[in-house]
Design an enzyme around this catalytic site. Structure first.
Site, PDB file in Angstrom:
ATOM      1  N   HIS A   1       7.511   1.186 -10.739  1.00  0.00           N
ATOM      2  CA  HIS A   1       6.336   0.782  -9.982  1.00  0.00           C
ATOM      3  C   HIS A   1       5.078   1.141 -10.750  1.00  0.00           C
ATOM      4  CE1 HIS A   1       7.673   4.790  -8.748  1.00  0.00           C
ATOM      5  NE2 HIS A   1       6.402   5.121  -8.583  1.00  0.00           N
ATOM      6  N   MET A   2       4.054   0.339 -10.551  1.00  0.00           N
ATOM      7  CA  MET A   2       2.734   0.606 -11.115  1.00  0.00           C
ATOM      8  C   MET A   2       1.810   0.974  -9.966  1.00  0.00           C
ATOM      9  SD  MET A   2       1.231   0.562 -14.079  1.00  0.00           S
ATOM     10  CE  MET A   2       2.030  -0.618 -15.155  1.00  0.00           C
ATOM     11  N   HIS A   3       1.198   2.167 -10.077  1.00  0.00           N
ATOM     12  CA  HIS A   3       0.180   2.554  -9.099  1.00  0.00           C
ATOM     13  C   HIS A   3      -1.145   1.908  -9.520  1.00  0.00           C
ATOM     14  CE1 HIS A   3       2.334   6.230  -7.425  1.00  0.00           C
ATOM     15  NE2 HIS A   3       2.970   6.109  -8.580  1.00  0.00           N
TER      16      HIS A   3
ATOM     17  N   GLU B   1       8.968  10.066  -8.652  1.00  0.00           N
ATOM     18  CA  GLU B   1       9.693  10.403  -7.420  1.00  0.00           C
ATOM     19  C   GLU B   1      10.657   9.296  -7.012  1.00  0.00           C
ATOM     20  OE1 GLU B   1       6.849  11.253  -4.338  1.00  0.00           O
ATOM     21  OE2 GLU B   1       5.742  12.601  -5.646  1.00  0.00           O
TER      22      GLU B   1
ATOM     23  N   ARG C   1       0.827  -1.202   0.000  1.00  0.00           N
ATOM     24  CA  ARG C   1       0.000   0.000   0.000  1.00  0.00           C
ATOM     25  C   ARG C   1       0.866   1.258   0.000  1.00  0.00           C
ATOM     26  NH1 ARG C   1      -5.277  -0.614  -0.066  1.00  0.00           N
ATOM     27  NH2 ARG C   1      -6.000  -2.724   0.297  1.00  0.00           N
ATOM     28  N   ASP C   2       0.431   2.245  -0.808  1.00  0.00           N
ATOM     29  CA  ASP C   2       1.142   3.520  -0.866  1.00  0.00           C
ATOM     30  C   ASP C   2       1.026   4.221   0.488  1.00  0.00           C
ATOM     31  OD1 ASP C   2       1.974   5.550  -3.480  1.00  0.00           O
ATOM     32  OD2 ASP C   2       1.632   6.472  -1.512  1.00  0.00           O
ATOM     33  N   ILE C   3       2.113   4.824   0.930  1.00  0.00           N
ATOM     34  CA  ILE C   3       2.148   5.470   2.247  1.00  0.00           C
ATOM     35  C   ILE C   3       1.300   6.751   2.268  1.00  0.00           C
ATOM     36  CG2 ILE C   3       4.164   6.988   1.909  1.00  0.00           C
ATOM     37  CD1 ILE C   3       5.214   5.841   4.612  1.00  0.00           C
TER      38      ILE C   3
ATOM     39  N   ASN D   1       4.561   6.440 -13.542  1.00  0.00           N
ATOM     40  CA  ASN D   1       5.285   7.668 -13.853  1.00  0.00           C
ATOM     41  C   ASN D   1       6.733   7.324 -14.176  1.00  0.00           C
ATOM     42  OD1 ASN D   1       2.999   9.297 -13.144  1.00  0.00           O
ATOM     43  ND2 ASN D   1       3.479   8.959 -10.990  1.00  0.00           N
TER      44      ASN D   1
HETATM   45  P1  AMP Z   1       6.038   8.211  -8.154  1.00  0.00           P
HETATM   46  O1  AMP Z   1       5.848   9.697  -8.104  1.00  0.00           O
HETATM   47  O2  AMP Z   1       5.276   7.564  -9.259  1.00  0.00           O
HETATM   48  O3  AMP Z   1       7.509   7.836  -8.138  1.00  0.00           O
HETATM   49  O4  AMP Z   1       5.361   7.660  -6.840  1.00  0.00           O
HETATM   50  C1  AMP Z   1       6.062   7.274  -5.697  1.00  0.00           C
HETATM   51  C2  AMP Z   1       5.023   6.851  -4.675  1.00  0.00           C
HETATM   52  O5  AMP Z   1       5.705   6.174  -3.619  1.00  0.00           O
HETATM   53  C3  AMP Z   1       4.239   7.992  -4.040  1.00  0.00           C
HETATM   54  O6  AMP Z   1       2.847   7.801  -4.276  1.00  0.00           O
HETATM   55  C4  AMP Z   1       4.582   7.887  -2.553  1.00  0.00           C
HETATM   56  O7  AMP Z   1       3.500   8.196  -1.711  1.00  0.00           O
HETATM   57  C5  AMP Z   1       5.013   6.431  -2.431  1.00  0.00           C
HETATM   58  N1  AMP Z   1       5.920   6.124  -1.339  1.00  0.00           N
HETATM   59  C6  AMP Z   1       7.046   6.792  -0.982  1.00  0.00           C
HETATM   60  N2  AMP Z   1       7.627   6.190   0.062  1.00  0.00           N
HETATM   61  C7  AMP Z   1       6.863   5.119   0.387  1.00  0.00           C
HETATM   62  C8  AMP Z   1       6.931   4.104   1.385  1.00  0.00           C
HETATM   63  N3  AMP Z   1       7.919   4.066   2.278  1.00  0.00           N
HETATM   64  N4  AMP Z   1       5.955   3.149   1.406  1.00  0.00           N
HETATM   65  C9  AMP Z   1       4.945   3.196   0.515  1.00  0.00           C
HETATM   66  N5  AMP Z   1       4.834   4.129  -0.447  1.00  0.00           N
HETATM   67  C10 AMP Z   1       5.761   5.071  -0.515  1.00  0.00           C
END
Ligand code: AMP
Length: 126
Positions: free
Chosen positions: A110-112, A105, A34-36, A97
């Site tokens: 990763h796939m959301h 970021e 799960r996304d944080i 992204n």
């Molecule tokens: P992106 O901008 O596509 O690289 O998305 C990175 C995602 O990683 C964001 O939605 C963050 O909320 C998520 N994220 C960052 N750190 C963590 C973590 N420790 N556990 C879960 N999700 C994370």
């Protein structure tokens, strides 16, 4: 140019067990958690265990086994969160992204998977 993988990124640390995660599914080649900072009631990140930076990197260089495993994991996650449109779920959005314009970021592919509410228009042209 070769893809440069930074093994200090946060998902690499999750895969090494250095920081915790809320795991939804783990398979031989894939982890889903799960996304944080969720942007929808269900917001799951599906990542390969291999060191791929972006979707295109993964699609170009991952093994057939990794690619199949990843895609089956995406399907399994959609099923687990009850989002499969063909099976009574109300649908989902899958986003990956990549790079600067994609506003990525975390430099580990990763796939959301977002679900649980109407997600609105995909993007606004500007
Ligand atoms: P992106 O901008 O596509 O690289 O998305 C990175 C995602 O990683 C964001 O939605 C963050 O909320 C998520 N994220 C960052 N750190 C963590 C973590 N420790 N556990 C879960 N999700 C994370």
């Amino acid at each position: 140019m070769a893809y440069a993988y930074d093994d200090q990124n946060i998902f690499a640390k999750i895969l090494r067990g250095e920081i915790p995660n809320d795991t939804v599914l783990e398979t031989e080649h894939t982890l889903a958690f799960r996304d944080i900072a969720p942007k929808a009631p269900d917001h799951v990140l599906v990542i390969p265990k291999g060191t791929y930076v972006t979707l295109d990197h993964f699609c170009a260089e991952a093994s057939d086994a990794e690619i199949v495993d990843f895609n089956r994991a995406v399907a399994q996650v959609c099923k687990m969160i009850g989002a499969e449109p063909g099976h009574g779920g109300e649908g989902f959005r899958a986003i990956s992204n990549a790079g600067e314009n994609g506003v990525q970021e975390v430099p580990h592919f990763h796939m959301h998977i977002l679900a649980g509410r109407p997600l609105g228009p995909m993007l606004l042209m500007r």
